[in-house]
Design a protein around this motif. Structure first.
Motif, PDB file in Angstrom:
ATOM      1  N   LEU A  54       0.824  -1.209   0.000  1.00 31.56           N
ATOM      2  CA  LEU A  54       0.000   0.000   0.000  1.00 31.56           C
ATOM      3  C   LEU A  54       0.859   1.260   0.000  1.00 31.56           C
ATOM      4  O   LEU A  54       0.552   2.235  -0.695  1.00 31.56           O
ATOM      5  N   ASP A  55       1.949   1.253   0.757  1.00 29.61           N
ATOM      6  CA  ASP A  55       2.865   2.394   0.756  1.00 29.61           C
ATOM      7  C   ASP A  55       3.527   2.563  -0.606  1.00 29.61           C
ATOM      8  O   ASP A  55       3.768   3.686  -1.059  1.00 29.61           O
ATOM      9  N   ALA A  56       3.820   1.436  -1.272  1.00 33.55           N
ATOM     10  CA  ALA A  56       4.409   1.490  -2.610  1.00 33.55           C
ATOM     11  C   ALA A  56       3.443   2.136  -3.596  1.00 33.55           C
ATOM     12  O   ALA A  56       3.866   2.873  -4.502  1.00 33.55           O
ATOM     13  N   LEU A  57       2.144   1.896  -3.429  1.00 37.77           N
ATOM     14  CA  LEU A  57       1.149   2.552  -4.280  1.00 37.77           C
ATOM     15  C   LEU A  57       1.247   4.068  -4.133  1.00 37.77           C
ATOM     16  O   LEU A  57       1.270   4.800  -5.124  1.00 37.77           O
ATOM     17  N   LEU A  58       1.324   4.553  -2.908  1.00 41.06           N
ATOM     18  CA  LEU A  58       1.432   6.001  -2.684  1.00 41.06           C
ATOM     19  C   LEU A  58       2.703   6.557  -3.321  1.00 41.06           C
ATOM     20  O   LEU A  58       2.662   7.591  -3.999  1.00 41.06           O
ATOM     21  N   SER A  78      -9.246  -6.060   6.591  1.00 41.29           N
ATOM     22  CA  SER A  78      -7.940  -6.245   7.204  1.00 41.29           C
ATOM     23  C   SER A  78      -7.634  -5.097   8.154  1.00 41.29           C
ATOM     24  O   SER A  78      -7.847  -3.932   7.812  1.00 41.29           O
ATOM     25  N   LEU A  79      -7.110  -5.417   9.315  1.00 48.71           N
ATOM     26  CA  LEU A  79      -6.690  -4.396  10.263  1.00 48.71           C
ATOM     27  C   LEU A  79      -5.584  -3.531   9.659  1.00 48.71           C
ATOM     28  O   LEU A  79      -5.579  -2.310   9.808  1.00 48.71           O
ATOM     29  N   VAL A  80      -4.653  -4.148   8.943  1.00 50.12           N
ATOM     30  CA  VAL A  80      -3.564  -3.405   8.290  1.00 50.12           C
ATOM     31  C   VAL A  80      -4.138  -2.405   7.297  1.00 50.12           C
ATOM     32  O   VAL A  80      -3.706  -1.252   7.240  1.00 50.12           O
ATOM     33  N   MET A  81      -5.125  -2.821   6.513  1.00 52.01           N
ATOM     34  CA  MET A  81      -5.760  -1.929   5.537  1.00 52.01           C
ATOM     35  C   MET A  81      -6.443  -0.766   6.238  1.00 52.01           C
ATOM     36  O   MET A  81      -6.316   0.388   5.812  1.00 52.01           O
ATOM     37  N   HIS A  82      -7.158  -1.041   7.320  1.00 52.22           N
ATOM     38  CA  HIS A  82      -7.840   0.028   8.065  1.00 52.22           C
ATOM     39  C   HIS A  82      -6.838   1.022   8.624  1.00 52.22           C
ATOM     40  O   HIS A  82      -7.055   2.236   8.531  1.00 52.22           O
ATOM     41  N   GLU A  83      -5.757   0.542   9.203  1.00 50.80           N
ATOM     42  CA  GLU A  83      -4.743   1.437   9.770  1.00 50.80           C
ATOM     43  C   GLU A  83      -4.097   2.281   8.682  1.00 50.80           C
ATOM     44  O   GLU A  83      -3.913   3.485   8.841  1.00 50.80           O
ATOM     45  N   TRP A  84      -3.729   1.657   7.573  1.00 48.85           N
ATOM     46  CA  TRP A  84      -3.129   2.393   6.461  1.00 48.85           C
ATOM     47  C   TRP A  84      -4.086   3.465   5.949  1.00 48.85           C
ATOM     48  O   TRP A  84      -3.672   4.594   5.708  1.00 48.85           O
ATOM     49  N   TYR A  85      -5.353   3.092   5.801  1.00 52.35           N
ATOM     50  CA  TYR A  85      -6.355   4.039   5.303  1.00 52.35           C
ATOM     51  C   TYR A  85      -6.433   5.266   6.213  1.00 52.35           C
ATOM     52  O   TYR A  85      -6.414   6.407   5.735  1.00 52.35           O
ATOM     53  N   GLN A  86      -6.517   5.045   7.515  1.00 52.90           N
ATOM     54  CA  GLN A  86      -6.624   6.150   8.473  1.00 52.90           C
ATOM     55  C   GLN A  86      -5.354   7.010   8.495  1.00 52.90           C
ATOM     56  O   GLN A  86      -5.427   8.228   8.495  1.00 52.90           O
ATOM     57  N   HIS A  89      -4.866   8.909   4.846  1.00 49.43           N
ATOM     58  CA  HIS A  89      -6.052   9.411   4.147  1.00 49.43           C
ATOM     59  C   HIS A  89      -5.787  10.741   3.440  1.00 49.43           C
ATOM     60  O   HIS A  89      -6.195  10.933   2.285  1.00 49.43           O
ATOM     61  N   ASP A  90      -5.114  11.674   4.099  1.00 49.01           N
ATOM     62  CA  ASP A  90      -4.824  12.961   3.467  1.00 49.01           C
ATOM     63  C   ASP A  90      -3.955  12.787   2.226  1.00 49.01           C
ATOM     64  O   ASP A  90      -4.180  13.415   1.193  1.00 49.01           O
ATOM     65  N   ARG A  91      -2.970  11.923   2.321  1.00 47.24           N
ATOM     66  CA  ARG A  91      -2.070  11.657   1.191  1.00 47.24           C
ATOM     67  C   ARG A  91      -2.840  11.000   0.046  1.00 47.24           C
ATOM     68  O   ARG A  91      -2.613  11.318  -1.130  1.00 47.24           O
ATOM     69  N   GLN A  92      -3.754  10.100   0.365  1.00 47.35           N
ATOM     70  CA  GLN A  92      -4.581   9.459  -0.661  1.00 47.35           C
ATOM     71  C   GLN A  92      -5.372  10.513  -1.430  1.00 47.35           C
ATOM     72  O   GLN A  92      -5.423  10.478  -2.667  1.00 47.35           O
ATOM     73  N   GLN A  93      -5.982  11.427  -0.709  1.00 43.95           N
ATOM     74  CA  GLN A  93      -6.771  12.474  -1.349  1.00 43.95           C
ATOM     75  C   GLN A  93      -5.894  13.362  -2.219  1.00 43.95           C
ATOM     76  O   GLN A  93      -6.276  13.728  -3.337  1.00 43.95           O
ATOM     77  N   GLU A  94      -4.737  13.709  -1.717  1.00 42.15           N
ATOM     78  CA  GLU A  94      -3.788  14.541  -2.454  1.00 42.15           C
ATOM     79  C   GLU A  94      -3.380  13.885  -3.772  1.00 42.15           C
ATOM     80  O   GLU A  94      -3.223  14.564  -4.791  1.00 42.15           O
ATOM     81  N   LEU A  95      -3.216  12.573  -3.764  1.00 41.57           N
ATOM     82  CA  LEU A  95      -2.774  11.839  -4.946  1.00 41.57           C
ATOM     83  C   LEU A  95      -3.928  11.353  -5.827  1.00 41.57           C
ATOM     84  O   LEU A  95      -3.696  10.770  -6.885  1.00 41.57           O
ATOM     85  N   GLY A  96      -5.170  11.564  -5.415  1.00 44.73           N
ATOM     86  CA  GLY A  96      -6.316  11.125  -6.203  1.00 44.73           C
ATOM     87  C   GLY A  96      -6.567   9.630  -6.120  1.00 44.73           C
ATOM     88  O   GLY A  96      -6.908   8.987  -7.108  1.00 44.73           O
TER      89      GLY A  96
END
Length: 120
Positions: A54-58, A78-86, A89-96
């Motif tokens: 997931l970090d590699a995607l960013l 997945s707990l890992v997915m939930h933690e990464w998402y939280q 989240h700001d970086r995800q929005q920034e990158l679309g």
């Protein structure tokens, strides 16, 4: 190392599971540019490398330099997915990057499983 070359653009990329998930790194996301990435493989092997994937995607998406929207479709909870998402989240929005979640289920042949609808 992959030979230099232009990126490949696709509509949907299915990310490998199990031991193959270790091959998905920042370079993968720089070279394979997809509108949708499906993350599947609800197993202990994938869980161990999920955060780095997931970090590699960013990191890879940051290198695109374009304003292409990307949808990430996890097929398991997945707990890992939930933690990464939280945490990102700001970086995800920034990158679309949009992460799909679904509470929908499909019943087929005496089996039910989670599902989401993706349209192109």
């Amino acid at each position: 190392a992959a030979p230099p070359g232009p990126p490949v653009y696709v509509d949907l990329a299915y990310l490998p599971g199990s031991w193959s998930a270790r091959t998905v790194d920042e370079e993968f996301f720089r070279r394979i540019r997809s509108l949708c990435y499906v993350v599947s493989g609800d197993d202990h092997l994938k869980e161990g490398v999920l955060r780095s994937l997931l970090d590699a995607l960013l990191s890879g998406k940051h290198q695109w330099g374009t304003d292409i929207q990307v949808t990430l479709i996890p097929t398991f909870d997945s707990l890992v997915m939930h933690e990464w998402y939280q945490e990102t989240h700001d970086r995800q929005q920034e990158l679309g990057i949009t992460v799909l979640g679904s509470n929908s289920t499909v019943a087929m042949q005496d089996e039910t499983f989670p599902a989401c609808k993706v349209e192109f």
